[in-house]
Design an enzyme around this catalytic site. Structure first.
Site, PDB file in Angstrom:
ATOM      1  N   SER A 121      38.879  38.335  56.529  1.00 34.78           N
ATOM      2  CA  SER A 121      38.288  39.629  56.721  1.00 34.78           C
ATOM      3  C   SER A 121      37.390  39.996  55.454  1.00 34.78           C
ATOM      4  O   SER A 121      36.754  40.850  55.411  1.00 34.78           O
ATOM      5  CB  SER A 121      39.480  40.654  56.925  1.00 34.78           C
ATOM      6  OG  SER A 121      40.353  40.581  55.790  1.00 34.78           O
ATOM      7  N   ASN A 122      37.890  39.445  54.499  1.00 38.86           N
ATOM      8  CA  ASN A 122      37.105  39.667  53.137  1.00 38.86           C
ATOM      9  C   ASN A 122      35.598  39.248  53.395  1.00 38.86           C
ATOM     10  O   ASN A 122      34.733  39.772  52.845  1.00 38.86           O
ATOM     11  CB  ASN A 122      37.822  39.185  51.846  1.00 38.86           C
ATOM     12  CG  ASN A 122      38.989  40.219  51.254  1.00 38.86           C
ATOM     13  OD1 ASN A 122      38.514  41.116  50.657  1.00 38.86           O
ATOM     14  ND2 ASN A 122      40.089  39.803  51.593  1.00 38.86           N
TER      15      ASN A 122
ATOM     16  N   MET B 227      42.957  29.331  49.680  1.00 39.32           N
ATOM     17  CA  MET B 227      44.452  29.354  49.522  1.00 39.32           C
ATOM     18  C   MET B 227      44.696  27.907  48.661  1.00 39.32           C
ATOM     19  O   MET B 227      45.917  27.391  48.968  1.00 39.32           O
ATOM     20  CB  MET B 227      45.373  29.531  50.535  1.00 39.32           C
ATOM     21  CG  MET B 227      45.091  30.641  51.311  1.00 39.32           C
ATOM     22  SD  MET B 227      45.657  32.040  50.179  1.00 39.32           S
ATOM     23  CE  MET B 227      45.644  33.343  51.225  1.00 39.32           C
ATOM     24  N   ARG B 228      43.633  27.603  47.865  1.00 38.85           N
ATOM     25  CA  ARG B 228      43.916  26.357  47.271  1.00 38.85           C
ATOM     26  C   ARG B 228      43.813  26.547  45.662  1.00 38.85           C
ATOM     27  O   ARG B 228      42.770  27.314  45.385  1.00 38.85           O
ATOM     28  CB  ARG B 228      43.060  25.309  47.576  1.00 38.85           C
ATOM     29  CG  ARG B 228      43.052  24.842  48.985  1.00 38.85           C
ATOM     30  CD  ARG B 228      44.342  24.114  49.658  1.00 38.85           C
ATOM     31  NE  ARG B 228      44.601  23.007  48.755  1.00 38.85           N
ATOM     32  CZ  ARG B 228      45.730  22.219  49.063  1.00 38.85           C
ATOM     33  NH1 ARG B 228      46.664  22.726  49.693  1.00 38.85           N
ATOM     34  NH2 ARG B 228      46.020  21.287  48.361  1.00 38.85           N
TER      35      ARG B 228
ATOM     36  N   ASN C  19      37.651  35.835  42.447  1.00 41.08           N
ATOM     37  CA  ASN C  19      38.654  35.818  43.317  1.00 41.08           C
ATOM     38  C   ASN C  19      39.097  37.145  43.709  1.00 41.08           C
ATOM     39  O   ASN C  19      38.881  37.975  42.713  1.00 41.08           O
ATOM     40  CB  ASN C  19      39.875  35.005  42.707  1.00 41.08           C
ATOM     41  CG  ASN C  19      40.908  34.764  43.800  1.00 41.08           C
ATOM     42  OD1 ASN C  19      40.710  34.244  44.792  1.00 41.08           O
ATOM     43  ND2 ASN C  19      42.106  34.682  43.241  1.00 41.08           N
TER      44      ASN C  19
ATOM     45  N   HIS D 235      42.635  38.969  44.681  1.00 37.43           N
ATOM     46  CA  HIS D 235      44.118  38.896  44.651  1.00 37.43           C
ATOM     47  C   HIS D 235      44.881  40.361  45.038  1.00 37.43           C
ATOM     48  O   HIS D 235      44.255  41.242  44.414  1.00 37.43           O
ATOM     49  CB  HIS D 235      44.503  38.512  43.399  1.00 37.43           C
ATOM     50  CG  HIS D 235      45.827  38.207  43.223  1.00 37.43           C
ATOM     51  ND1 HIS D 235      46.599  37.164  43.917  1.00 37.43           N
ATOM     52  CD2 HIS D 235      47.034  39.004  42.747  1.00 37.43           C
ATOM     53  CE1 HIS D 235      47.790  37.157  43.691  1.00 37.43           C
ATOM     54  NE2 HIS D 235      48.127  38.066  42.979  1.00 37.43           N
TER      55      HIS D 235
ATOM     56  N   SER E 171      42.938  43.388  42.800  1.00 39.01           N
ATOM     57  CA  SER E 171      42.158  42.916  41.807  1.00 39.01           C
ATOM     58  C   SER E 171      40.815  41.730  42.185  1.00 39.01           C
ATOM     59  O   SER E 171      41.146  40.789  42.762  1.00 39.01           O
ATOM     60  CB  SER E 171      42.723  42.327  40.754  1.00 39.01           C
ATOM     61  OG  SER E 171      43.975  43.096  40.222  1.00 39.01           O
TER      62      SER E 171
ATOM     63  N   GLU F 246      41.023  28.435  34.732  1.00 42.07           N
ATOM     64  CA  GLU F 246      42.159  27.254  35.171  1.00 42.07           C
ATOM     65  C   GLU F 246      43.380  27.719  35.121  1.00 42.07           C
ATOM     66  O   GLU F 246      44.375  27.159  35.532  1.00 42.07           O
ATOM     67  CB  GLU F 246      42.040  26.218  34.168  1.00 42.07           C
ATOM     68  CG  GLU F 246      40.741  25.322  34.307  1.00 42.07           C
ATOM     69  CD  GLU F 246      40.735  24.066  33.212  1.00 42.07           C
ATOM     70  OE1 GLU F 246      41.749  23.325  33.387  1.00 42.07           O
ATOM     71  OE2 GLU F 246      40.011  23.809  32.629  1.00 42.07           O
TER      72      GLU F 246
ATOM     73  N   ASP G  90      45.201  33.260  38.668  1.00 45.09           N
ATOM     74  CA  ASP G  90      45.163  34.751  38.676  1.00 45.09           C
ATOM     75  C   ASP G  90      45.088  35.185  37.304  1.00 45.09           C
ATOM     76  O   ASP G  90      45.650  36.383  37.079  1.00 45.09           O
ATOM     77  CB  ASP G  90      46.261  35.365  39.348  1.00 45.09           C
ATOM     78  CG  ASP G  90      46.237  34.583  40.712  1.00 45.09           C
ATOM     79  OD1 ASP G  90      45.227  34.401  41.558  1.00 45.09           O
ATOM     80  OD2 ASP G  90      47.339  34.495  41.383  1.00 45.09           O
TER      81      ASP G  90
ATOM     82  N   LYS H  79      44.255  45.652  51.950  1.00 43.84           N
ATOM     83  CA  LYS H  79      43.098  44.681  52.455  1.00 43.84           C
ATOM     84  C   LYS H  79      41.818  45.785  52.647  1.00 43.84           C
ATOM     85  O   LYS H  79      40.651  45.309  52.330  1.00 43.84           O
ATOM     86  CB  LYS H  79      43.361  44.346  53.966  1.00 43.84           C
ATOM     87  CG  LYS H  79      44.135  42.987  54.034  1.00 43.84           C
ATOM     88  CD  LYS H  79      43.111  41.769  54.166  1.00 43.84           C
ATOM     89  CE  LYS H  79      43.820  40.567  53.933  1.00 43.84           C
ATOM     90  NZ  LYS H  79      44.242  40.056  55.163  1.00 43.84           N
TER      91      LYS H  79
ATOM     92  N   GLU I 116      40.666  45.977  49.251  1.00 41.88           N
ATOM     93  CA  GLU I 116      39.841  44.711  48.867  1.00 41.88           C
ATOM     94  C   GLU I 116      38.346  44.590  49.493  1.00 41.88           C
ATOM     95  O   GLU I 116      37.365  44.079  48.930  1.00 41.88           O
ATOM     96  CB  GLU I 116      40.479  43.468  49.437  1.00 41.88           C
ATOM     97  CG  GLU I 116      41.910  43.243  48.826  1.00 41.88           C
ATOM     98  CD  GLU I 116      42.658  41.848  49.163  1.00 41.88           C
ATOM     99  OE1 GLU I 116      43.427  41.608  48.843  1.00 41.88           O
ATOM    100  OE2 GLU I 116      42.428  41.596  50.512  1.00 41.88           O
TER     101      GLU I 116
HETATM  102  C1  GRF Z   1      43.679  38.569  50.732  1.00 40.29           C
HETATM  103  O1  GRF Z   1      44.598  39.560  50.959  1.00 40.29           O
HETATM  104  C2  GRF Z   1      43.398  38.368  49.335  1.00 40.29           C
HETATM  105  O2  GRF Z   1      43.868  38.999  48.358  1.00 40.29           O
HETATM  106  C3  GRF Z   1      44.130  37.014  49.231  1.00 40.29           C
HETATM  107  O3  GRF Z   1      44.107  36.337  50.577  1.00 40.29           O
HETATM  108  C4  GRF Z   1      43.717  37.460  51.497  1.00 40.29           C
HETATM  109  C5  GRF Z   1      42.752  36.921  52.480  1.00 40.29           C
HETATM  110  O4  GRF Z   1      42.514  37.736  53.689  1.00 40.29           O
HETATM  111  N1  GRF Z   1      43.644  36.181  47.995  1.00 40.29           N
HETATM  112  P1  GRF Z   1      41.357  37.749  54.699  1.00 40.29           P
HETATM  113  O5  GRF Z   1      41.510  35.912  54.894  1.00 40.29           O
HETATM  114  O6  GRF Z   1      40.087  37.938  53.853  1.00 40.29           O
HETATM  115  O7  GRF Z   1      41.601  38.358  55.691  1.00 40.29           O
END
Ligand code: GRF
Length: 213
Positions: free
Chosen positions: A32-33, A109-110, A126, A128, A155, A161, A164, A190, A193
């Site tokens: 979604s981002n 997510m890595r 990033n 978060h 944020s 390294e 967050d 969200k 974000e």
């Molecule tokens: C978001 O909440 C972001 O803060 C985190 O992962 C999520 C990704 O959401 N790092 P999406 O896949 O963009 O909906």
């Protein structure tokens, strides 16, 4: 219309970039981002081109979003590489092919290695779901609920390294109400974000291109 909570700096001011910023996005899940960045570009707020999306999960919805918008999608499945460094080497080669200026981790997510960070110093962003430095790492929304804080948020920050922990670019505060649960809070975060991430790209674009764009 969603509520606009307290955001700093103002998310409504975008830089102008000629040529448009060349950005690449990394995502592992829903995306979604990623879609919010596409929207900001299509609505002519963010002057950028997304040259590619990198995903590590073949079936993630972010990949479908890229297909829907005719954006190049490259799969680098971490399970195919023997180390983080090998995966990052492959990712760097892809970014070089596309001439990437700014990398956006939008739900990647890595943990990335020093190799990627060295290749794009101060150019990896990033997003978060907490007001860093509170609630780093996994499950930031549950961490905030468990801590019984009354304000959390999101944020956008530079990737370093340390997980967050890089320089903050822009944050947005979200109140936690008594009726909130993980889902409702996650939805509110969200929305914020999606406002601050495109803005963070513009802020970093201005810092690397200079303010004369
Ligand atoms: C978001 O909440 C972001 O803060 C985190 O992962 C999520 C990704 O959401 N790092 P999406 O896949 O963009 O909906």
């Amino acid at each position: 219309m969603h509520k606009n909570y307290l955001t700093s700096p103002s998310p409504h001011i975008y830089g102008s970039f000629n040529p448009p910023l060349n950005i690449s996005v990394m995502a592992s899940g829903n995306g979604s981002n990623f879609e919010a960045i596409i929207d900001a570009i299509n609505h002519k707020k963010l002057q950028a081109n997304i040259s590619c999306l990198i995903v590590n999960n073949h079936s993630c919805y972010a990949r479908t979003r890229a297909e829907n918008h005719n954006i190049n999608c490259v799969i680098h499945d971490h399970r195919d590489y023997s180390s983080r460094e090998d995966l990052d080497d492959a990712i760097i080669r892809t970014f070089k092919t596309f001439g990437t200026e700014i990398v956006v981790m939008a739900g990647w997510m890595r943990i990335v290695s020093h190799k990627l960070i060295k290749e794009f110093p101060n150019r990896i962003i990033n997003i978060h779901p907490s007001l860093l430095p509170s609630f780093k790492g996994k499950d930031a929304i549950n961490q905030a609920l468990d801590a019984n804080v009354k304000i959390t948020g999101c944020s956008a920050h530079i990737v370093t390294e340390q997980l967050d922990s890089g320089k903050l670019i822009i944050q947005s505060a979200v109140p936690i109400l008594d009726i909130d649960n993980k889902e409702s809070l996650s939805n509110k975060i969200k929305l914020q974000e999606h406002i601050i991430l495109p803005n963070a790209i513009s802020i970093i674009g201005e810092s690397i291109r200079g303010s004369k764009n």
